[in-house]
Scaffold this motif. Structure first.
Motif, short mmCIF file in Angstrom:
data_model
loop_
_atom_site.label_atom_id
_atom_site.label_comp_id
_atom_site.label_asym_id
_atom_site.label_seq_id
_atom_site.Cartn_x
_atom_site.Cartn_y
_atom_site.Cartn_z
N GLY A 42 9.70 -1.82 28.89
CA GLY A 42 8.41 -1.43 28.33
C GLY A 42 8.45 -1.00 26.88
N LEU A 43 9.64 -0.93 26.30
CA LEU A 43 9.75 -0.43 24.93
C LEU A 43 9.10 -1.36 23.91
CD1 LEU A 43 10.80 1.91 23.27
CD2 LEU A 43 12.91 0.65 22.96
N ALA A 44 9.26 -2.65 24.06
CA ALA A 44 8.65 -3.59 23.11
C ALA A 44 7.14 -3.43 23.10
CB ALA A 44 9.04 -5.02 23.45
N ASP A 45 6.54 -3.26 24.28
CA ASP A 45 5.10 -3.06 24.36
C ASP A 45 4.68 -1.75 23.70
OD1 ASP A 45 4.74 -5.48 25.66
OD2 ASP A 45 4.81 -4.57 27.66
N ALA A 46 5.51 -0.71 23.85
CA ALA A 46 5.20 0.58 23.22
C ALA A 46 5.21 0.45 21.70
CB ALA A 46 6.20 1.64 23.68
N TRP A 47 6.20 -0.27 21.16
CA TRP A 47 6.25 -0.51 19.71
C TRP A 47 5.01 -1.27 19.25
CZ3 TRP A 47 8.45 1.80 15.96
CH2 TRP A 47 9.75 2.28 16.03
N ALA A 48 4.69 -2.34 19.96
CA ALA A 48 3.56 -3.17 19.57
C ALA A 48 2.26 -2.38 19.61
CB ALA A 48 3.47 -4.41 20.47
N GLU A 49 2.09 -1.57 20.66
CA GLU A 49 0.88 -0.77 20.78
C GLU A 49 0.80 0.29 19.68
OE1 GLU A 49 -2.80 0.20 22.56
OE2 GLU A 49 -1.51 -1.56 22.59
N LEU A 50 1.91 0.93 19.37
CA LEU A 50 1.94 1.92 18.28
C LEU A 50 1.53 1.26 16.96
CD1 LEU A 50 2.55 4.71 17.08
CD2 LEU A 50 4.95 4.00 16.91
N ALA A 51 2.07 0.08 16.69
CA ALA A 51 1.73 -0.62 15.45
C ALA A 51 0.27 -1.04 15.44
CB ALA A 51 2.64 -1.83 15.27
N ARG A 52 -0.24 -1.58 16.54
CA ARG A 52 -1.64 -2.02 16.60
C ARG A 52 -2.59 -0.85 16.36
NH1 ARG A 52 -0.21 -5.17 20.93
NH2 ARG A 52 -1.05 -3.69 22.44
N VAL A 53 -2.37 0.25 17.05
CA VAL A 53 -3.25 1.40 16.93
C VAL A 53 -3.16 2.01 15.53
CG1 VAL A 53 -3.68 3.73 17.82
CG2 VAL A 53 -3.21 1.86 19.40
N THR A 54 -1.97 2.04 14.97
CA THR A 54 -1.79 2.59 13.63
C THR A 54 -2.53 1.75 12.60
OG1 THR A 54 0.36 3.51 14.27
CG2 THR A 54 -0.06 3.29 11.92
N LEU A 55 -2.41 0.44 12.71
CA LEU A 55 -3.12 -0.46 11.80
C LEU A 55 -4.63 -0.35 11.99
CD1 LEU A 55 -0.83 -3.60 12.02
CD2 LEU A 55 -1.23 -2.19 9.98
N ALA A 56 -5.08 -0.26 13.23
CA ALA A 56 -6.51 -0.15 13.51
C ALA A 56 -7.09 1.14 12.94
CB ALA A 56 -6.76 -0.23 15.01
N ALA A 57 -6.27 2.17 12.83
CA ALA A 57 -6.73 3.45 12.26
C ALA A 57 -6.74 3.42 10.74
CB ALA A 57 -5.84 4.59 12.75
N GLY A 58 -6.31 2.30 10.15
CA GLY A 58 -6.39 2.14 8.70
C GLY A 58 -5.12 2.47 7.93
N TYR A 59 -4.03 2.71 8.61
CA TYR A 59 -2.77 3.01 7.92
C TYR A 59 -2.06 1.71 7.53
CZ TYR A 59 -3.32 7.80 9.54
OH TYR A 59 -3.79 9.07 9.78
N GLU A 60 -1.26 1.79 6.47
CA GLU A 60 -0.44 0.65 6.05
C GLU A 60 1.01 0.94 6.45
OE1 GLU A 60 -0.95 -1.19 2.15
OE2 GLU A 60 -2.57 0.27 1.84
N LEU A 61 1.67 -0.08 7.00
CA LEU A 61 3.04 0.07 7.45
C LEU A 61 4.02 -0.19 6.31
CD1 LEU A 61 2.79 -1.82 10.86
CD2 LEU A 61 2.26 0.56 10.34
N SER A 62 5.09 0.59 6.27
CA SER A 62 6.10 0.42 5.21
C SER A 62 7.13 -0.65 5.58
CB SER A 62 6.83 1.74 4.96
OG SER A 62 7.67 2.07 6.06
#
Length: 185
Positions: A138-158
């Motif tokens: 389940g770890l890959a899904d957790a990473w993907a979900e964290l990234a999706r939600v972070t991007l949807a909240a308007g943050y930019e990933l480094s």
């Protein structure tokens, strides 16, 4: 010194992390997503080794390197001061493509840098993070979900990610406890 046991999840999480996150999440999807928590990790003093490893060979290589690093830390005059950290500065979507991974333990004392091992101080790290506890699958899904939600909240990933493993870990080979940190600009 406790033995470090890693699970075969790293190829999944690194290869899937930046595949396709999109910013078009629906409100219902956000309700079931992890809450975004932003923090700045203070600078750390890490005893580390840098390895270039493909995602496919990561589980076996990192486990061996982390064990060797722990022994070298003691030989260098230092002492472990926290759990295993994996720092990845950029993620590849191709599991066969090697990535640079900094394998590190927080350290106290004054360990001497020698050979491939370095005692370094990191810069403060701004990140979105979640604590993941569950099976390795389940770890890959957790990473993907964290990234999706972070991007949807308007943050930019480094592009930088960190895994901070819990001390001791689980006795079960299919369970892990790890803090996932996703770097922000």
């Amino acid at each position: 010194m406790p033995q470090v046991r890693l699970l075969p999840f790293l190829p999944l999480c690194l290869a899937s992390l930046f595949l396709s996150f999109g910013n078009d999440l629906q409100a219902d999807e956000l309700k079931n997503s992890p809450e975004i928590v932003i923090k700045t990790v203070p600078s750390l003093r890490l005893f580390s080794t840098r390895k270039t490893i493909s995602a496919r060979e990561m589980p076996d290589r990192i486990e061996a390197e982390a064990t060797r690093l722990g022994v070298n830390l003691i030989r260098a005059g230092g002492e472990k001061d926290g759990p295993l950290h994996l720092l990845v500065e950029s993620v590849s979507t191709d599991p066969a493509e090697p990535v640079d991974v900094l394998i590190a333990f927080p350290a106290k004392g004054s360990p001497r840098s020698s050979g491939r091992n370095r005692y370094l101080k990191t810069k403060p790290f701004l990140c979105a993070w979640i604590s993941y506890q569950g099976d390795a699958a389940g770890l890959a899904d957790a990473w993907a979900e964290l990234a999706r939600v972070t991007l949807a909240a308007g943050y930019e990933l480094s592009g930088e990610t960190r895994h901070v493993f819990s001390e001791g870990g689980s006795d079960s080979s299919d369970q892990l406890s790890v803090e996932l940190q996703l770097g922000l600009l």
